[in-house]
Structures are given as structure tokens and as C-alpha cells.
Design a protein around this motif. Sequence first.
Motif, PDB file in Angstrom:
ATOM      1  N   ILE A   1      95.048 -21.622  15.414  1.00  0.00           N
ATOM      2  CA  ILE A   1      95.227 -21.573  16.872  1.00  0.00           C
ATOM      3  C   ILE A   1      95.480 -22.965  17.437  1.00  0.00           C
ATOM      4  O   ILE A   1      96.468 -23.199  18.124  1.00  0.00           O
ATOM      5  CB  ILE A   1      94.004 -20.926  17.559  1.00  0.00           C
TER       6      ILE A   1
ATOM      7  N   VAL B   1      99.515 -21.855  16.750  1.00  0.00           N
ATOM      8  CA  VAL B   1      99.975 -21.077  17.896  1.00  0.00           C
ATOM      9  C   VAL B   1     100.197 -21.977  19.113  1.00  0.00           C
ATOM     10  O   VAL B   1     101.190 -21.840  19.835  1.00  0.00           O
ATOM     11  CB  VAL B   1      98.979 -19.934  18.218  1.00  0.00           C
ATOM     12  N   THR B   2      99.274 -22.950  19.333  1.00  0.00           N
ATOM     13  CA  THR B   2      99.471 -23.907  20.430  1.00  0.00           C
ATOM     14  C   THR B   2     100.761 -24.690  20.205  1.00  0.00           C
ATOM     15  O   THR B   2     101.485 -25.001  21.163  1.00  0.00           O
ATOM     16  CB  THR B   2      98.276 -24.878  20.528  1.00  0.00           C
TER      17      THR B   2
ATOM     18  N   THR C   1      90.217 -21.817  12.278  1.00  0.00           N
ATOM     19  CA  THR C   1      90.608 -21.570  13.665  1.00  0.00           C
ATOM     20  C   THR C   1      91.486 -22.699  14.186  1.00  0.00           C
ATOM     21  O   THR C   1      92.492 -22.463  14.860  1.00  0.00           O
ATOM     22  CB  THR C   1      89.354 -21.450  14.561  1.00  0.00           C
ATOM     23  N   GLU C   2      91.107 -23.947  13.869  1.00  0.00           N
ATOM     24  CA  GLU C   2      91.873 -25.102  14.337  1.00  0.00           C
ATOM     25  C   GLU C   2      93.293 -25.071  13.767  1.00  0.00           C
ATOM     26  O   GLU C   2      94.261 -25.292  14.489  1.00  0.00           O
ATOM     27  CB  GLU C   2      91.146 -26.394  13.934  1.00  0.00           C
TER      28      GLU C   2
END
Lengths: 314, 112
Positions: A61, A65-66, A57-58
Amino acid sequence: MTIIEALDIGLAFLVLGVAGWTIAAHEAFTAVIGYVVYGLLLALVWVRLFALDVALTEAAIGSGVTGVLLISAAVRLRASEAEMMHERLGIAPRLVAAALCLVAAAALAAVVLDMPDPGATLAPQARQPLAELGLGNAITAVLIAYRAFDTMLEKVVLVLAVIGVWSLSTDANWGGLAGPTRLERTEGPLAFLAQLLPPLGIIVALHIVWVGANEPGGAFQGGALLSAMALIVLMARLREAPAIGRRWLRVALISGPVVFLAIGLLGFALAGGFLAYPLGFAKPVIVFIEVFMTLSVAATLPMLVIGPPDRRPS
Amino acid sequence: MNAATLAGLSGAALIGLGLYGVLTHPHPLRKLLSFNVLGSGVFLMFGIIARKGAAAGLAADPVPQALVITGIVIAFSATALAVALLLRLFAVDRSATLRPDATIERNDRSDA
């Protein structure tokens, strides 16, 4: 000191060094590049904490994505930076702030060193009903079963964030194509990559969702990967982002929370409680929810990254 | 010192670094970036709590780990909303400053 320990210490210094660079960098763009690198290094730290689901996830995202979101923001805000240089704090207030932050960090470090080992844990409670649910991945079970209410509300927050972003468009542009006005189609490596990667990325994403029941992975990670594929296509300008009024887009955005809520309410009739799953039938229900959650995440993240519409609807 | 303690100490240091950035950077985008560094430090604290809760054959307590996954997604959506607000502020004001008197000055200038 073993090699693993040396690598751990090296990784910690690397993470802190890149984080320091992100905070100290002169230009916002440089800082954002540092942040993307930092996110990827942090994913390695999560692997060392035996948290593969968090690491995925890190990386997808927290870093990926960030990163796209912040890089495009830094480019568009570049003109605002020079003007704000004179607002920088003087050396004395910065020293005071540094001292206070040092105290906060030192207090937290003392807590870390003083933590009971082994500490309080819910692992046995999370582990025990896995067989009943037909799942092998305890984290997926926590997300979709024990703490399903949290996860459902989180999906609602994602929808609210999209509504918040869209509401920043002007009245005239409402219903137009999402995102800033784009230049012509790019050629070269990016366009090539945007055609080559998505088929592979989509297969990997579906695999991650499917194995999420038993192995590290799941709706968030798979959905984030799908949205990354959508973003590559949008960045290479092979396709335009959809108009925000499109029915299919809105259905995709709310499908996750709606299906989750509907099954939660069905739980009253079938299993005697909100968000209770029928015995012996839990796994298919959970996979069903995950599919729609993936769709929701895959639709939401790109819409949050590209922002409100900047053109009148045609 | 094991990997978990090291990660926890890194988390503490990252919280300090992020806090410093939030306090000292005047530009809202830099504040946002620093806030994300602070947040990831908090997540790492959850990571060490999860690791110290290893039991029942699991290498870590899955409950804090699941909370972190939810947290990362929420942090992203909050960041996206903040970026959208910031870009809108810049589009309207031609400036990204957060000084409360800045907009008033600008309005006075355009009135004169």
C-alpha cells in the motif's frame, strides 16, 4: 562491526538519500518515482524491526498502490508545474525552514536515544489470550480482537474516502464509469503482464489472507495485493472500471464494515458485549470477518486510485 | 548501535525532511508527497517503540505495529482524497496553485 550492522547502516543511508531526493527533485514525476523506491526500501527497514506484517503493508500500500496513484496524478498535473515555478520560496525563508526542521529532527533523535530499553509494552497482554482465540499471529489478534473497534472504524474511513472521491464528479457524470476517459487498449509487455500476473497474484493474495491468522499476513495485505491485480488489468485497459452506480460494487465496498458491525452487535447477544466473540468459536468468526474485510479493501483501493467518473453514464 | 535505534534515528531525520518539503514546496502534489515522507517517519518511531517493547517471547510489541498497519491504510485513503481534490482544482482552475488570491485574479480577468 558485523556485516549485518554494516548493511543496516547502508540501508539507513539509502533510505535517507532516496527520501532527500524525493524532497529535492526538480520535477514532481521524478519525485514520485523516488517515493516508490523509498517505500520499498522502507519495507526492508520494517523487516529489520521484526515487523513483517508492517513490511508487507508498506510494500503493497505505502509504496505500490500509493505509487500508482501519485504517478498518474503527477502525469496529469505536469502542465501545472511550470506555472508555479515562480512561487518557489527564496533562499532566506528556505534556510529558516531548514533550520527549524533540523531542530525538530534533532529533538526527536534525542528522544530516540533516550528511550528506556526495555520500554513499556503490551506484548504479554496481547500474547496471553492467543490460544483462546485460536490465533498464532499476535498482530492479527490486535487488529481483529483487542482493538477491533479501531479496525472497524478504519473500514468506515475507507468508505468515506470513496464517497469523498466520487462526490468530486460533476452532476452530468454521476453514475458513469469510474476514472478518467481511457485511450485504446495497450498491446505489448503491459497487456501480457496484465494477463499473466493476476491468476498468480490472486492465489498469493488468498494465501496471505488465509495464513494471516497464524503467520505474517492478513486482510490488509491480501486485499492490497488483490487490488494491485485489479489495477494492472485496468492500467493495461483489458477491462474498464465499473460504473460507480453498480449494485455489486457498492455491496463489495461496504461489505467489510457492515459484516464487522453486524458481528459486533451480535456480540451483545452471544458473548455479552459489543465486538465480543463467543468463547471457543472466535477463530471462525475472525476468519469470516477477514474474508469480507479483504473484499472491501480489494474493492476500495482501486476505486480510490482511479478517481471519480469522467464520462456520462451510458 | 542496533537496528532499532538506527531505524528510530532514520525516522527522526525523515520527519525533518518531510516537514521541510511540506513547508517549502509551493506545489500541492509535492506537499502531499513530503507529507507522506513525514508520516512514514512517524510510523518508524512507532516501529522502534514496538521493538523496545519486545517481551513474552514476541520480538516486538504487536500493539504499535497493528496501529501502524491501520495508519498506512488511513494515510493512503487521505492521500487519495487529496489527489482527487487536487485534480478537480486543476480541472476547474487550469492551475494547481494554493495562493488564496489566484482564483480571484482569474475571475476578475474573465469578467473584464
